[in-house]
Enzyme design. Structure first.
Site, mmCIF file in Angstrom:
data_model
loop_
_atom_site.group_PDB
_atom_site.id
_atom_site.type_symbol
_atom_site.label_atom_id
_atom_site.label_comp_id
_atom_site.label_asym_id
_atom_site.label_seq_id
_atom_site.Cartn_x
_atom_site.Cartn_y
_atom_site.Cartn_z
ATOM 1 N N GLU A 175 0.814 -1.219 0.000
ATOM 2 C CA GLU A 175 0.000 0.000 0.000
ATOM 3 C C GLU A 175 0.850 1.274 0.000
ATOM 4 O O GLU A 175 0.415 2.311 -0.470
ATOM 5 C CB GLU A 175 -0.977 0.004 1.175
ATOM 6 C CG GLU A 175 -2.126 -0.987 1.024
ATOM 7 C CD GLU A 175 -1.770 -2.389 1.494
ATOM 8 O OE1 GLU A 175 -0.580 -2.649 1.797
ATOM 9 O OE2 GLU A 175 -2.687 -3.228 1.552
ATOM 10 N N PHE A 228 -11.793 -7.821 13.684
ATOM 11 C CA PHE A 228 -10.723 -8.252 12.789
ATOM 12 C C PHE A 228 -10.392 -7.143 11.785
ATOM 13 O O PHE A 228 -11.279 -6.587 11.149
ATOM 14 C CB PHE A 228 -11.148 -9.525 12.042
ATOM 15 C CG PHE A 228 -10.121 -9.983 11.037
ATOM 16 C CD1 PHE A 228 -8.849 -10.382 11.444
ATOM 17 C CD2 PHE A 228 -10.411 -9.986 9.671
ATOM 18 C CE1 PHE A 228 -7.902 -10.783 10.523
ATOM 19 C CE2 PHE A 228 -9.467 -10.390 8.750
ATOM 20 C CZ PHE A 228 -8.211 -10.792 9.175
ATOM 21 N N GLN A 229 -9.134 -6.808 11.692
ATOM 22 C CA GLN A 229 -8.633 -5.758 10.792
ATOM 23 C C GLN A 229 -9.259 -4.390 11.037
ATOM 24 O O GLN A 229 -9.412 -3.603 10.124
ATOM 25 C CB GLN A 229 -8.772 -6.180 9.327
ATOM 26 C CG GLN A 229 -7.869 -7.353 9.010
ATOM 27 C CD GLN A 229 -7.697 -7.623 7.532
ATOM 28 O OE1 GLN A 229 -8.554 -7.304 6.734
ATOM 29 N NE2 GLN A 229 -6.556 -8.212 7.165
ATOM 30 N N LYS A 248 -17.769 -1.037 6.074
ATOM 31 C CA LYS A 248 -18.171 -2.036 5.081
ATOM 32 C C LYS A 248 -19.687 -2.081 4.852
ATOM 33 O O LYS A 248 -20.137 -2.248 3.722
ATOM 34 C CB LYS A 248 -17.667 -3.421 5.512
ATOM 35 C CG LYS A 248 -17.890 -4.502 4.467
ATOM 36 C CD LYS A 248 -17.104 -5.751 4.778
ATOM 37 C CE LYS A 248 -17.547 -6.947 3.959
ATOM 38 N NZ LYS A 248 -17.422 -6.766 2.516
ATOM 39 N N MET A 262 24.354 8.836 2.464
ATOM 40 C CA MET A 262 24.162 10.090 3.184
ATOM 41 C C MET A 262 24.404 9.909 4.680
ATOM 42 O O MET A 262 24.958 10.786 5.344
ATOM 43 C CB MET A 262 22.757 10.628 2.924
ATOM 44 C CG MET A 262 22.546 12.054 3.365
ATOM 45 S SD MET A 262 23.785 13.186 2.691
ATOM 46 C CE MET A 262 22.803 14.079 1.498
HETATM 47 C C1 TPP Z 1 12.326 5.600 5.304
HETATM 48 C C2 TPP Z 1 13.589 6.279 5.658
HETATM 49 N N1 TPP Z 1 14.421 5.727 6.583
HETATM 50 C C3 TPP Z 1 15.587 6.329 6.909
HETATM 51 C C4 TPP Z 1 15.941 7.515 6.340
HETATM 52 C C5 TPP Z 1 17.243 8.207 6.738
HETATM 53 N N2 TPP Z 1 18.173 8.287 5.598
HETATM 54 C C6 TPP Z 1 18.334 9.403 4.866
HETATM 55 S S1 TPP Z 1 19.418 9.210 3.615
HETATM 56 C C7 TPP Z 1 19.723 7.621 4.020
HETATM 57 C C8 TPP Z 1 20.694 6.794 3.232
HETATM 58 C C9 TPP Z 1 20.240 6.587 1.852
HETATM 59 O O1 TPP Z 1 21.038 5.604 1.232
HETATM 60 P P1 TPP Z 1 20.921 5.262 -0.291
HETATM 61 O O2 TPP Z 1 19.501 5.099 -0.669
HETATM 62 O O3 TPP Z 1 21.801 4.119 -0.589
HETATM 63 O O4 TPP Z 1 21.418 6.585 -0.997
HETATM 64 P P2 TPP Z 1 22.841 7.293 -1.022
HETATM 65 O O5 TPP Z 1 22.841 8.290 0.107
HETATM 66 O O6 TPP Z 1 23.874 6.235 -0.854
HETATM 67 O O7 TPP Z 1 22.877 7.950 -2.331
HETATM 68 C C10 TPP Z 1 18.975 7.256 5.149
HETATM 69 C C11 TPP Z 1 19.028 5.942 5.808
HETATM 70 C C12 TPP Z 1 15.049 8.075 5.394
HETATM 71 N N3 TPP Z 1 15.281 9.236 4.796
HETATM 72 N N4 TPP Z 1 13.904 7.424 5.065
#
Ligand code: TPP
Lengths: 575, 160
Positions: free
Chosen positions: A52, A114-115, A164, A481
């Site tokens: 979803e 349920f749900q 529902k 990042m």
């Molecule tokens: C759902 C979610 N969980 C955690 C984060 C924190 N976060 C921001 S950037 C990042 C790393 C992203 O890694 P990648 O997709 O490999 O991209 P890169 O930075 O290597 O280009 C994380 C874990 C986020 N933005 N969204």
């Protein structure tokens, strides 16, 4: 009078609202709606997702690219909760969306049936509004209201929760489609204070160091043409927020590009030294201001926004107008055209000279590598190959910032990204939504090895409907990042930022029935990307896994806690 | 920190109340007291919220945020205009025969009412501003044992 069941009313209302795609996933509470869907196979197309969250991001991508409302259908309980991240993503970026969620039968609500889950309660902080529909005959009016609320004023997601029992195919009620609706407590702002127009014009004309700061609101209100006209007429430099990319042509000579945490040197310096900031459709998000106490000390701030709560929330505006940016800019232009305007080249010469010096620093230059492919060069190459015309979605991380900085967007609605919530897993489903909206255009999802795995199951949806997008995986074998922040703020201690068990992305793409391509060598980059783009025309999804320099950081970067002008331009060698 | 009283008119609809209350918790605003009931037009509810804020900017934000809720019809900060403000206190004290005269006297001064009495306890009702009620409690507390307190929260109405 037409007699319809609740489920038929849902479908009929969607058709009435000219909804083309419904992104959803079935379940007990909405089976009646799914059954009714069978009656309209041509006018309303249902896209079966694999999760979803994917449905919400697809609807979101569709909405961002088209400006129309994206529509989602989920079942009660886990279906509804799975949609939450996507709703929050849309809410933070003011994206019009309607989420139809099934609910257990009225007499079971509150019994932990349920749900069952309190969708209205769970989604409350992340929706513009929500409805729990209690009677079958209320369905048409609720739908009309929901679409109206979602798409007017500051747009946002609206939830319609449907128990529902009101959908029962055996219970038929009169279907009355309201041609007009009136919501006594919701009157989106359309007027503004005309006296302020004069004040703004005076400020614009006397400023010696003005800058226009343009955001997503310019795109939402379709005021890019007015903004361009005004900027050119007054010869004012423009910087855009991450959400505002494309609101001013990326390659325009007055464009200083993005500002903020990873903004260009010239944009941030110009902001810091400006004596006038003309902010349109921006909310002074903390990623664009750095430390508020040191924020743009000399500037008079003019702020135009549709949302009163955005005004003076973080940065106090000297002049503010609440209203539709397009109407306001039009009025400014109208009044300005009646005035005699002095030679703007001459008046702003000193300012532009200063800006040129900042530009000459070339903050977007990056060191080349003999062995590795640089992520920046991938984005630049894509830009050349697509001539800046592609629709680009991104996930969240370094790859997102590289894309924002190195792909100049010349048109609005081409840059589809989760700016406010920063949702990893957004890119792939959003790209599928965009491609459905514009099947003939090139749609590229730029992602990272971390992000792509968050909704990779949607490769299966892409297969089912033959949605041919290009996925560019900037593979640095890490949560780039996060690693960069650990390099800078945690002395290079990498805690859980590595992805030691990456799948074979090519095999994975192939197993879903798509094409895969790996690029490891610099010299392969251009020809292979070219081939990949050409192959898109064969209606295939192509997954390109590009092995990039794993040590690369995103620069420029603002220094934490400083002013707009406190910037680091290159990686410190000590790291 | 300053106290502010907001009078809010909203649609008497499912979820409307929780949206208003939720907004306060969502954004880290504080609620000191809240009262709510339908008005003479049963489709509209009137809510009075007393809140504590650090500065005027925050009240402004609260007002704007409240207006943004689809169900909200009107928000007024009533503290800054001539207004009438009331709260009801029900207070149960341990009955001490030696001190009862005192209690009656103080209650009289505060125009309160004794609404229930037994051998062991006495229940008093006081109506008035938030401050008056707080004052009363302070005074009574000095020499009497308070067993239970119920306060209604403020209701308010503008004079004009
Ligand atoms: C759902 C979610 N969980 C955690 C984060 C924190 N976060 C921001 S950037 C990042 C790393 C992203 O890694 P990648 O997709 O490999 O991209 P890169 O930075 O290597 O280009 C994380 C874990 C986020 N933005 N969204």
């Amino acid at each position: 009078m037409k007699m319809l069941s609740g489920s038929e009313m849902v479908i009929k209302s969607l058709v009435k609202m000219k909804v083309k795609y419904l992104f959803g996933y079935p379940g007990g509470a909405v089976l009646d709606i799914y059954d009714a869907l069978k009656t309209v196979p041509n006018s309303l197309k249902h896209i079966l997702v694999r999760h979803e969250q994917g449905a919400t991001h697809m609807a979101d991508g569709f909405a961002r690219a088209t400006g129309k409302v994206g529509v989602v259908l989920v079942t009660s309980g886990p279906g509804a909760t799975n949609s939450i991240t996507g709703i929050a993503t849309a809410y933070m970026d003011s994206i019009p969306m309607v989420i139809i969620s099934g609910q257990v039968a009225s007499h079971l609500i509150g019994f932990d049936a349920f749900q069952e889950c309190d969708m209205i309660g769970i989604s409350r902080p992340i929706v513009k509004h929500s409805f729990l529909v209690k009677k079958t005959e209320d369905i048409p009016e609720t739908f009309k209201k929901a679409f109206w609320i979602a798409s007017t004023g500051r747009p946002g997601p609206v939830v319609i929760d449907l128990p529902k029992d009101i959908l029962d195919p055996l219970i038929k009620k009169e279907y009355i489609w309201p041609e007009n609706i009136f919501i006594r407590s919701y009157q989106p702002i359309i007027s503004y204070d005309p006296k302020k127009i004069e004040q703004i014009i005076i400020q614009l004309l006397i400023a010696k160091k003005p800058i226009i700061y343009s955001g997503g609101g310019v795109i939402t209100s379709h005021s890019e043409e007015e903004l361009l006209f005004l900027a050119e007429k007054l010869n004012i430099p423009v910087t855009t927020s991450l959400m505002g990319l494309g609101s001013f042509p990326g390659t325009h000579k007055q464009n200083l590009k993005m500002l903020g945490m990873h903004g260009t040197y010239e944009a941030n310096m110009a902001m810091h030294h400006a004596d006038l900031i003309f902010a349109v459709g921006v909310r002074f998000d903390d990623r664009t201001t750095n430390n508020l106490l040191k924020y743009c000390p000399q500037a008079i701030i003019i702020h135009i926004d549709i949302d009163p709560t955005s005004i003076s929330k973080t940065v106090i505006a000297n002049i503010s107008i609440i209203g539709d940016a397009k109407q306001i800019l039009k009025q400014i232009i109208h009044k300005l055209n009646k005035q005699k305007i002095e030679n703007r080249q001459k008046i702003l010469q000193k300012w532009w000279n200063k800006i040129k010096k900042w530009k000459d620093i070339q903050s977007l230059s990056y060191s080349k590598s003999k062995t590795y492919i640089k992520p920046q060069s991938v984005i630049k190459c894509l830009w050349k190959l697509t001539k800046g015309n592609a629709y680009i979605t991104s996930d969240v991380g370094q790859h997102q910032m590289f894309t924002a900085l190195y792909y100049p967007f010349n048109k609005t609605r081409r840059w589809i990204n989760s700016g406010g919530l920063g949702t990893m897993g957004f890119g792939l489903p959003a790209a599928l939504g965009v491609k459905l909206a514009f099947p003939k255009e090139i749609v590229i999802c730029i992602t990272g090895d971390g992000s792509i795995q968050m909704n990779i199951q949607e490769l299966s949806t892409a297969k089912q409907y033959n949605i041919s997008i290009l996925i560019i995986n900037l593979n640095n074998n890490a949560l780039g990042m996060v690693k960069q922040w650990q390099d800078i703020h945690y002395f290079g201690r990498h805690s859980h930022s590595y992805m030691n068990s990456l799948p074979d992305f090519l095999a994975l793409a192939k197993s879903y029935g798509h094409e895969g391509m790996k690029i490891e060598k610099k010299e392969e980059l251009k020809p292979k990307l070219k081939t990949a783009i050409q192959q898109l025309h064969k209606n295939n999804l192509i997954f390109v896994d590009i092995i990039i320099d794993p040590l690369e950081h995103v620069y420029p970067m603002q220094i934490k806690g400083g002013g707009m002008n406190d910037m680091q331009l290159k990686k410190r060698e000590t790291v | 920190m300053m106290h502010k009283i907001l009078s809010i008119l909203l649609e008497n609809e499912f979820g409307a109340l929780s949206r208003v209350i939720g907004l306060f918790s969502q954004r880290g605003y504080n609620i000191e007291s809240v009262t709510v009931s339908p008005t003479e037009d049963s489709s509209i509810s009137q809510m009075t919220i007393q809140t504590k804020v650090e500065n005027e900017n925050i009240v402004e934000q609260i007002k704007k945020q409240l207006y943004k809720l689809i169900n909200v019809l009107q928000v007024q900060e009533i503290g800054i205009f001539p207004h009438i403000e009331r709260e009801i206190l029900l207070i149960k004290l341990k009955l001490d025969h030696e001190k009862i005269k005192d209690v009656i006297l103080i209650t009289k001064i505060f125009k309160g009412k004794i609404v229930h009495i037994t051998n062991k306890t006495i229940i008093i009702q006081i109506t008035g501003t938030n401050k008056k009620i707080t004052d009363y409690i302070q005074i009574i507390k000095k020499k009497n044992k308070i067993l239970e307190i119920a306060r209604s929260g403020i209701i308010g109405i503008l004079k004009n």
